[in-house]
Design an enzyme around this catalytic site. Structure first.
Site, mmCIF file in Angstrom:
data_model
loop_
_atom_site.group_PDB
_atom_site.id
_atom_site.type_symbol
_atom_site.label_atom_id
_atom_site.label_comp_id
_atom_site.label_asym_id
_atom_site.label_seq_id
_atom_site.Cartn_x
_atom_site.Cartn_y
_atom_site.Cartn_z
ATOM 1 N N ARG A 1 -1.245 -35.094 -75.161
ATOM 2 C CA ARG A 1 -1.069 -35.513 -73.763
ATOM 3 C C ARG A 1 -1.358 -37.008 -73.714
ATOM 4 O O ARG A 1 -2.425 -37.452 -74.147
ATOM 5 C CB ARG A 1 -2.023 -34.755 -72.837
ATOM 6 C CG ARG A 1 -2.057 -35.350 -71.435
ATOM 7 C CD ARG A 1 -2.804 -34.476 -70.447
ATOM 8 N NE ARG A 1 -2.066 -33.261 -70.145
ATOM 9 C CZ ARG A 1 -2.339 -32.468 -69.106
ATOM 10 N NH1 ARG A 1 -3.331 -32.763 -68.290
ATOM 11 N NH2 ARG A 1 -1.632 -31.382 -68.898
ATOM 12 N N HIS B 1 6.848 -32.427 -68.802
ATOM 13 C CA HIS B 1 5.767 -31.459 -69.014
ATOM 14 C C HIS B 1 6.401 -30.129 -69.427
ATOM 15 O O HIS B 1 6.346 -29.134 -68.704
ATOM 16 C CB HIS B 1 4.963 -31.313 -67.723
ATOM 17 C CG HIS B 1 3.606 -30.684 -67.905
ATOM 18 N ND1 HIS B 1 3.094 -30.351 -69.142
ATOM 19 C CD2 HIS B 1 2.666 -30.310 -66.997
ATOM 20 C CE1 HIS B 1 1.894 -29.807 -68.985
ATOM 21 N NE2 HIS B 1 1.615 -29.776 -67.694
ATOM 22 N N GLN C 1 4.548 -26.640 -69.430
ATOM 23 C CA GLN C 1 4.388 -26.065 -68.096
ATOM 24 C C GLN C 1 5.629 -25.247 -67.719
ATOM 25 O O GLN C 1 5.534 -24.135 -67.200
ATOM 26 C CB GLN C 1 4.164 -27.195 -67.083
ATOM 27 C CG GLN C 1 4.003 -26.709 -65.658
ATOM 28 C CD GLN C 1 2.737 -25.890 -65.460
ATOM 29 O OE1 GLN C 1 1.656 -26.325 -65.808
ATOM 30 N NE2 GLN C 1 2.870 -24.693 -64.918
ATOM 31 N N ASP D 1 4.100 -29.596 -56.697
ATOM 32 C CA ASP D 1 3.119 -30.211 -57.598
ATOM 33 C C ASP D 1 2.399 -31.281 -56.786
ATOM 34 O O ASP D 1 2.806 -31.614 -55.660
ATOM 35 C CB ASP D 1 3.854 -30.822 -58.812
ATOM 36 C CG ASP D 1 2.909 -31.492 -59.820
ATOM 37 O OD1 ASP D 1 1.699 -31.195 -59.800
ATOM 38 O OD2 ASP D 1 3.393 -32.316 -60.618
ATOM 39 N N CYS E 1 1.914 -25.902 -60.422
ATOM 40 C CA CYS E 1 1.391 -26.005 -61.795
ATOM 41 C C CYS E 1 -0.119 -26.193 -61.816
ATOM 42 O O CYS E 1 -0.746 -25.974 -62.845
ATOM 43 C CB CYS E 1 2.087 -27.149 -62.523
ATOM 44 S SG CYS E 1 1.835 -28.740 -61.741
ATOM 45 N N ARG F 1 0.381 -20.053 -69.194
ATOM 46 C CA ARG F 1 0.388 -21.190 -70.117
ATOM 47 C C ARG F 1 -0.033 -20.714 -71.511
ATOM 48 O O ARG F 1 0.557 -21.100 -72.515
ATOM 49 C CB ARG F 1 -0.592 -22.282 -69.633
ATOM 50 C CG ARG F 1 -0.287 -22.877 -68.259
ATOM 51 C CD ARG F 1 0.960 -23.727 -68.287
ATOM 52 N NE ARG F 1 0.926 -24.715 -69.329
ATOM 53 C CZ ARG F 1 0.369 -25.932 -69.216
ATOM 54 N NH1 ARG F 1 -0.156 -26.305 -68.073
ATOM 55 N NH2 ARG F 1 0.387 -26.781 -70.231
HETATM 56 N N1 CP Z 1 -0.855 -27.763 -65.090
HETATM 57 C C1 CP Z 1 -1.526 -28.510 -65.983
HETATM 58 O O1 CP Z 1 -0.977 -29.086 -66.915
HETATM 59 O O2 CP Z 1 -2.867 -28.551 -65.758
HETATM 60 P P1 CP Z 1 -3.937 -29.432 -66.543
HETATM 61 O O3 CP Z 1 -3.698 -30.878 -66.153
HETATM 62 O O4 CP Z 1 -5.259 -28.934 -66.073
HETATM 63 O O5 CP Z 1 -3.737 -29.255 -68.007
HETATM 64 N N1 NVA Z 2 2.468 -34.270 -62.147
HETATM 65 C C1 NVA Z 2 1.088 -34.065 -62.500
HETATM 66 C C2 NVA Z 2 0.934 -32.776 -63.250
HETATM 67 C C3 NVA Z 2 -0.475 -32.402 -63.580
HETATM 68 C C4 NVA Z 2 -0.557 -31.146 -64.388
HETATM 69 C C5 NVA Z 2 0.593 -35.256 -63.321
HETATM 70 O O1 NVA Z 2 1.361 -35.767 -64.146
HETATM 71 O O2 NVA Z 2 -0.543 -35.667 -63.141
#
Ligand code: CP
Ligand code: NVA
Length: 294
Positions: A103, A130, A133, A212, A252, A280
C-alpha cells in the site's frame, strides 16, 4: 510465471470467476482449515506505507491461514525511507519472499516496484486503484444476489481509487456500474461505465448502492471543499428508496456516518458492509493461491 495484481485488469473474466468460486469455498471451509497448506513454506511481504485496518489484518491473517509467513513492514522501517531505490528494494525483497503486497501513496512507485520485482506484486491500495477491495465487493454481491452478470451497481460519491477498481472488476464480471459524482470528482472517460452527475439517476433500479469516503488518504488538505461539493451525494434512506427493493448497501470502510452515508443506512438491514469487510480475507486468500500457489 511472475504475475502481478496492480489494477485488476491482469485477470481475465474466466479467472475472476474461478477466483470468486475459490473464495466462496475458502469461506465455507475456514473452520475446517481449508487451504491451510496451500502456501506452506512460503513468505509474503506486506508493506504498508499508509494506515490500514482491513487490508493489513485480512492479508496478515490470510497469509497465515494459507500456511505461509507474513512479514509486515511499515514504509518507514525500510531503507526505502532513507533513499534506497524502489528497484533495489524490489530486487532484494524478491530474494526473501514469494510475493510483495504493498500500500503506497504513489501508484507509480508500486508500478516501478512490480517492474523490478521477480515475485508477484499485489496492490493493497494506491491513490489510483484498490483492486483487492473490488474482489471482496464482487464476492459480497454474489453472496447477496447470486449471478453477477446483469446486476446494476450504483457508485455514488467521489470518483476515486475504489470507484475505478469497481468499474474495472465490474466490467470483467458483467456488472453494469454507474458512477454518480459531481463535476470535478468524476472518473475519467474510457471505462465501460455510465457516468452521471445525478445520484438518483444512478440509483434507479440498482441492485446495490456503493459509496466511499469523501476525503481519501492524501486528500486531507482539500477536506473542507470536498465535504461541501460532495454533500448532495450522500447515501441516505431517500436515495436507497430509488433502488430496487432488494438492493444492498456497500461501503469499503472506514465510514463517516452522517457524511457520505447516513448512520441509518450504514447500520440498517440493507447494509452488507460487515460481510464485505470480512470478504476481503476470503477473496485475498483466493488471489494469493492463484498468484503463488502450486
Ligand atoms: N477498505 C480498506 O481498504 O480498508 P483499510 O484502509 O482499513 O485497509
Ligand atoms: N478511497 C479511500 C479508500 C480507503 C480504504 C482512500 O484511498 O483513502
Amino acid at each position: 510465471m511472475n504475475r502481478d495484481f496492480i489494477t485488476g485488469e491482469e485477470l481475465g473474466a474466466f479467472e475472476l470467476g474461478k477466483l470468486l468460486d475459490r473464495a466462496v469455498e475458502l469461506k465455507a471451509g475456514r473452520r475446517d482449515r481449508l487451504g491451510a497448506d496451500s502456501l506452506a513454506g512460503r513468505s509474503v511481504a506486506l508493506v504498508f506505507e499508509k494506515p490500514s485496518t482491513r487490508t493489513r489484518i485480512s492479508f496478515e491473517v490470510g497469509v497465515a491461514e494459507l500456511g505461509a509467513t507474513p512479514v509486515v513492514l511499515r514504509g518507514d522501517e525500510l531503507q526505502l525511507s532513507r533513499g534506497e531505490s524502489i528497484g533495489d528494494t524490489a530486487r532484494v525483497l524478491s530474494r526473501y519472499v514469494d510475493a510483495i503486497v504493498i500500500r503506497s501513496g504513489s501508484h507509480e512507485a508500486v508500478a516501478e516496484l512490480a517492474d523490478a520485482a521477480e515475485v508477484p506484486v499485489v496492490n493493497a491500495l494506491t491513490p489510483l486503484h484498490h483492486p483487492c477491495q473490488a474482489l471482496a465487493d464482487l464476492l459480497t454481491l454474489r453472496e447477496r444476489h447470486g449471478e453477477l452478470s446483469g446486476l446494476r451497481l450504483a457508485y455514488v460519491g467521489d470518483g476515486n481509487n475504489v470507484a475505478r477498481s469497481l468499474v474495472i472488476a465490474g466490467e470483467l464480471a458483467g456488472v453494469e456500474v454507474v458512477v454518480a459524482a459531481p463535476l470535478g470528482y468524476q472518473l475519467e472517460e474510457g471505462h465501460d461505465a455510465k457516468l452521471t452527475g445525478d445520484p438518483r439517476d444512478a440509483a434507479a433500479g440498482a441492485d446495490a448502492i456503493y459509496t466511499d469516503v469523501w476525503v481519501s488518504m492524501g486528500d486531507e488538505a482539500e477536506a473542507e471543499r470536498r465535504r461541501a461539493d460532495l454533500a448532495p451525494f450522500r447515501i441516505d434512506a431517500d436515495l436507497l428508496a430509488a433502488a430496487r427493493d432488494d438492493a444492498v448497501v456497500l461501503h469499503c470502510l472506514p465510514a463517516h456516518p452522517g457524511e457520505e452515508i447516513s448512520a441509518e443506512v450504514l447500520y440498517g438491514e440493507r447494509s452488507a458492509v460487515w460481510d464485505q469487510a470480512e470478504n476481503r480475507l476470503h477473496a485475498q486468500k483466493a488471489l494469493l493461491e492463484m498468484l503463488i500457489g502450486d
